[in-house]
Design a protein around this motif. Structure first.
Motif, PDB file in Angstrom:
ATOM      1  N   VAL A   1       0.804  -1.225   0.000  1.00 35.19           N
ATOM      2  CA  VAL A   1       0.000   0.000   0.000  1.00 35.19           C
ATOM      3  C   VAL A   1       0.839   1.278   0.000  1.00 35.19           C
ATOM      4  N   LEU A   2       2.170   1.167   0.030  1.00 36.88           N
ATOM      5  CA  LEU A   2       3.031   2.350  -0.076  1.00 36.88           C
ATOM      6  C   LEU A   2       3.720   2.427  -1.436  1.00 36.88           C
ATOM      7  N   ALA A   3       3.286   1.628  -2.372  1.00 31.11           N
ATOM      8  CA  ALA A   3       3.882   1.607  -3.709  1.00 31.11           C
ATOM      9  C   ALA A   3       3.636   2.939  -4.438  1.00 31.11           C
ATOM     10  N   PRO A   4       4.419   3.229  -5.474  1.00 33.86           N
ATOM     11  CA  PRO A   4       4.356   4.550  -6.104  1.00 33.86           C
ATOM     12  C   PRO A   4       3.186   4.773  -7.052  1.00 33.86           C
ATOM     13  N   ASN A   5       2.444   3.716  -7.443  1.00 35.59           N
ATOM     14  CA  ASN A   5       1.308   3.963  -8.345  1.00 35.59           C
ATOM     15  C   ASN A   5       0.066   3.224  -7.860  1.00 35.59           C
ATOM     16  N   ALA A   6      -1.061   3.675  -8.367  1.00 33.45           N
ATOM     17  CA  ALA A   6      -2.350   3.199  -7.862  1.00 33.45           C
ATOM     18  C   ALA A   6      -2.566   1.712  -8.108  1.00 33.45           C
ATOM     19  N   ASP A   7      -2.096   1.195  -9.252  1.00 31.46           N
ATOM     20  CA  ASP A   7      -2.284  -0.220  -9.546  1.00 31.46           C
ATOM     21  C   ASP A   7      -1.560  -1.097  -8.525  1.00 31.46           C
ATOM     22  N   LEU A   8      -0.317  -0.754  -8.209  1.00 34.31           N
ATOM     23  CA  LEU A   8       0.436  -1.537  -7.231  1.00 34.31           C
ATOM     24  C   LEU A   8      -0.190  -1.434  -5.845  1.00 34.31           C
ATOM     25  N   ARG A   9      -0.658  -0.248  -5.485  1.00 41.87           N
ATOM     26  CA  ARG A   9      -1.285  -0.098  -4.169  1.00 41.87           C
ATOM     27  C   ARG A   9      -2.588  -0.897  -4.087  1.00 41.87           C
ATOM     28  N   LYS A  10      -3.355  -0.917  -5.184  1.00 38.65           N
ATOM     29  CA  LYS A  10      -4.592  -1.705  -5.222  1.00 38.65           C
ATOM     30  C   LYS A  10      -4.283  -3.186  -5.040  1.00 38.65           C
ATOM     31  N   LEU A  11      -3.227  -3.654  -5.704  1.00 36.61           N
ATOM     32  CA  LEU A  11      -2.838  -5.056  -5.558  1.00 36.61           C
ATOM     33  C   LEU A  11      -2.346  -5.354  -4.144  1.00 36.61           C
ATOM     34  N   GLY A  12      -1.646  -4.405  -3.536  1.00 33.64           N
ATOM     35  CA  GLY A  12      -1.216  -4.585  -2.154  1.00 33.64           C
ATOM     36  C   GLY A  12      -2.388  -4.711  -1.201  1.00 33.64           C
TER      37      GLY A  12
ATOM     38  N   GLY B   1      -1.570 -10.238   9.910  1.00 33.26           N
ATOM     39  CA  GLY B   1      -0.843  -8.987   9.746  1.00 33.26           C
ATOM     40  C   GLY B   1       0.385  -9.134   8.876  1.00 33.26           C
ATOM     41  N   MET B   2       1.108  -8.014   8.734  1.00 33.37           N
ATOM     42  CA  MET B   2       2.252  -7.955   7.846  1.00 33.37           C
ATOM     43  C   MET B   2       2.943  -6.612   8.050  1.00 33.37           C
ATOM     44  N   PRO B   3       4.147  -6.428   7.513  1.00 35.71           N
ATOM     45  CA  PRO B   3       4.693  -5.072   7.435  1.00 35.71           C
ATOM     46  C   PRO B   3       3.775  -4.193   6.581  1.00 35.71           C
ATOM     47  N   PHE B   4       3.745  -2.899   6.874  1.00 29.40           N
ATOM     48  CA  PHE B   4       2.797  -1.987   6.229  1.00 29.40           C
ATOM     49  C   PHE B   4       3.098  -1.836   4.739  1.00 29.40           C
ATOM     50  N   GLY B   5       4.361  -1.587   4.394  1.00 27.31           N
ATOM     51  CA  GLY B   5       4.715  -1.420   2.996  1.00 27.31           C
ATOM     52  C   GLY B   5       6.013  -0.660   2.814  1.00 27.31           C
ATOM     53  N   SER B   6       6.395  -0.490   1.542  1.00 24.41           N
ATOM     54  CA  SER B   6       7.671   0.140   1.193  1.00 24.41           C
ATOM     55  C   SER B   6       7.441   1.253   0.174  1.00 24.41           C
ATOM     56  N   TYR B   7       8.074   2.396   0.399  1.00 27.70           N
ATOM     57  CA  TYR B   7       8.092   3.454  -0.599  1.00 27.70           C
ATOM     58  C   TYR B   7       9.077   3.107  -1.708  1.00 27.70           C
ATOM     59  N   SER B   8       8.889   3.692  -2.864  1.00 26.26           N
ATOM     60  CA  SER B   8       9.932   3.611  -3.883  1.00 26.26           C
ATOM     61  C   SER B   8      11.111   4.466  -3.447  1.00 26.26           C
TER      62      SER B   8
ATOM     63  N   ILE C   1       1.006   9.382   0.010  1.00 29.99           N
ATOM     64  CA  ILE C   1       0.814   7.938  -0.106  1.00 29.99           C
ATOM     65  C   ILE C   1       0.414   7.331   1.230  1.00 29.99           C
ATOM     66  N   LEU C   2       0.985   7.827   2.321  1.00 32.81           N
ATOM     67  CA  LEU C   2       0.633   7.305   3.635  1.00 32.81           C
ATOM     68  C   LEU C   2      -0.848   7.511   3.930  1.00 32.81           C
ATOM     69  N   LYS C   3      -1.377   8.661   3.578  1.00 28.49           N
ATOM     70  CA  LYS C   3      -2.802   8.912   3.810  1.00 28.49           C
ATOM     71  C   LYS C   3      -3.658   7.898   3.054  1.00 28.49           C
ATOM     72  N   LEU C   4      -3.297   7.620   1.803  1.00 27.59           N
ATOM     73  CA  LEU C   4      -4.035   6.634   1.012  1.00 27.59           C
ATOM     74  C   LEU C   4      -3.910   5.239   1.629  1.00 27.59           C
ATOM     75  N   ALA C   5      -2.715   4.927   2.122  1.00 26.40           N
ATOM     76  CA  ALA C   5      -2.481   3.614   2.733  1.00 26.40           C
ATOM     77  C   ALA C   5      -3.315   3.443   3.993  1.00 26.40           C
ATOM     78  N   GLU C   6      -3.385   4.492   4.805  1.00 30.67           N
ATOM     79  CA  GLU C   6      -4.188   4.402   6.023  1.00 30.67           C
ATOM     80  C   GLU C   6      -5.663   4.233   5.691  1.00 30.67           C
ATOM     81  N   GLU C   7      -6.140   4.903   4.656  1.00 28.07           N
ATOM     82  CA  GLU C   7      -7.527   4.725   4.234  1.00 28.07           C
ATOM     83  C   GLU C   7      -7.784   3.283   3.805  1.00 28.07           C
ATOM     84  N   ALA C   8      -6.796   2.698   3.118  1.00 31.05           N
ATOM     85  CA  ALA C   8      -6.926   1.301   2.687  1.00 31.05           C
ATOM     86  C   ALA C   8      -7.020   0.371   3.889  1.00 31.05           C
ATOM     87  N   TRP C   9      -6.214   0.639   4.924  1.00 33.58           N
ATOM     88  CA  TRP C   9      -6.246  -0.226   6.101  1.00 33.58           C
ATOM     89  C   TRP C   9      -7.542  -0.063   6.895  1.00 33.58           C
TER      90      TRP C   9
END
Length: 296
Positions: A82-93, A113-120, A133-141
């Protein structure tokens, strides 16, 4: 102490459910188990995946083991999620964790659970992009926690990691994430802190100790990974080796912070080329060093 084992040691080796359950119970003397997604990939077709995962869960229960949670492993950690640089990768995460929740629910296990994610590399050094990206990731969680609640799970875990290009890495990061999500999720999202990560001196310096983590975000830590380490790399050594940790250090920590239910899951990662005989002998020696059979 309450001691358990993450099944990372079994990957590519002990895949028969009943035999693995017997090994854990009889040879390691362990009761509490954390199941790794490396044994059944959340992305496999759901019917076959769940049939295989449920077979493990049943074998463990039949052997008197308690599967407290499932958790992402080496394969899952490869991706940015969910910290990936584009929307497709974040959706897959997001879908990756959703499928893991489904698998965990099929196993009748209460948490995952799992680690949250990695930035590019580029996003990691751009404060504005990190926040976006963090805001989007938190919304996903928040959405994933709702799915977990609907599926019957009781908790989701986030594991902090010892890399500045990921989040959370520091204790302050962990506190920030927990406070951002607190009260917004339908099941609690809590930290699972790895001792070897927290003690990574090259990144954390004088703050590379578990006391710092407890003082900063201890109220949000619901479980731990334990590993032997020298503090210089993310070793994931067993306790059959010398290092900064031992049974006494872990027991002292447990007592000083009056821990009750926060299981210490031994998480050891062996080279694939190590023989099965070596891995099993090392696991047995490590559990003996922790005196698991006498642990409360």
């Amino acid at each position: 102490m309450k001691l358990g084992v993450n099944l990372s040691f079994a990957v590519k080796r002990w895949l028969e459910p009943e035999a693995l359950a017997a090994l854990i119970h009889d040879r390691l003397g362990v009761k509490y188990v954390q199941y790794t997604w490396d044994l059944t990939d959340p992305w496999w077709p759901a019917a076959e995946r769940d049939r295989l995962a449920v077979a493990y869960a049943k074998a463990f229960r039949d052997a008197g083991l308690v599967v407290e949670s499932t958790f992402g492993g080496l394969a899952s950690y490869t991706y940015n999620h969910v910290l990936a640089p584009n929307a497709d990768l974040r959706k897959l995460g997001k879908e990756h964790l959703k499928r893991a929740i489904d698998m965990t629910a099929a196993m009748e296990v209460p948490a995952t659970g799992m680690p949250f994610g990695s930035y590019s590399s580029a996003d990691a050094v751009d404060p504005a992009r990190r926040e976006e990206i963090l805001k989007l990731a938190e919304e996903a969680w928040v959405e994933l926690a709702a799915h977990a609640a609907e599926s019957g799970l009781e908790m989701l875990y986030v594991e902090p990691v010892p890399l500045g290009t990921e989040f959370p890495s520091t204790a302050a990061d962990g506190l920030r994430l927990m406070q951002d999500l607190d009260g917004k999720t339908e099941v609690p999202v809590r930290l699972l802190v790895d001792w070897g990560h927290a003690m990574f001196e090259p990144l954390f310096g004088i703050e590379a100790n578990m006391d710092h983590w407890m003082k900063t975000c201890g109220d949000y830590i619901a479980a731990y990974h334990i590993q032997q380490t020298d503090g210089q790399l993310d070793r994931h050594w067993s306790f059959a080796q010398d290092g900064l940790l031992n049974k006494g250090v872990l027991e002292d920590f447990w007592k000083r912070y009056d821990l009750k239910e926060q299981t210490f899951f031994a998480e050891f990662v062996y080279p694939f080329e190590a023989t099965d005989e070596y891995v099993l002998g090392d696991m047995v020696a490590s559990m003996a060093a922790l005196d698991v059979a006498k642990a409360a």
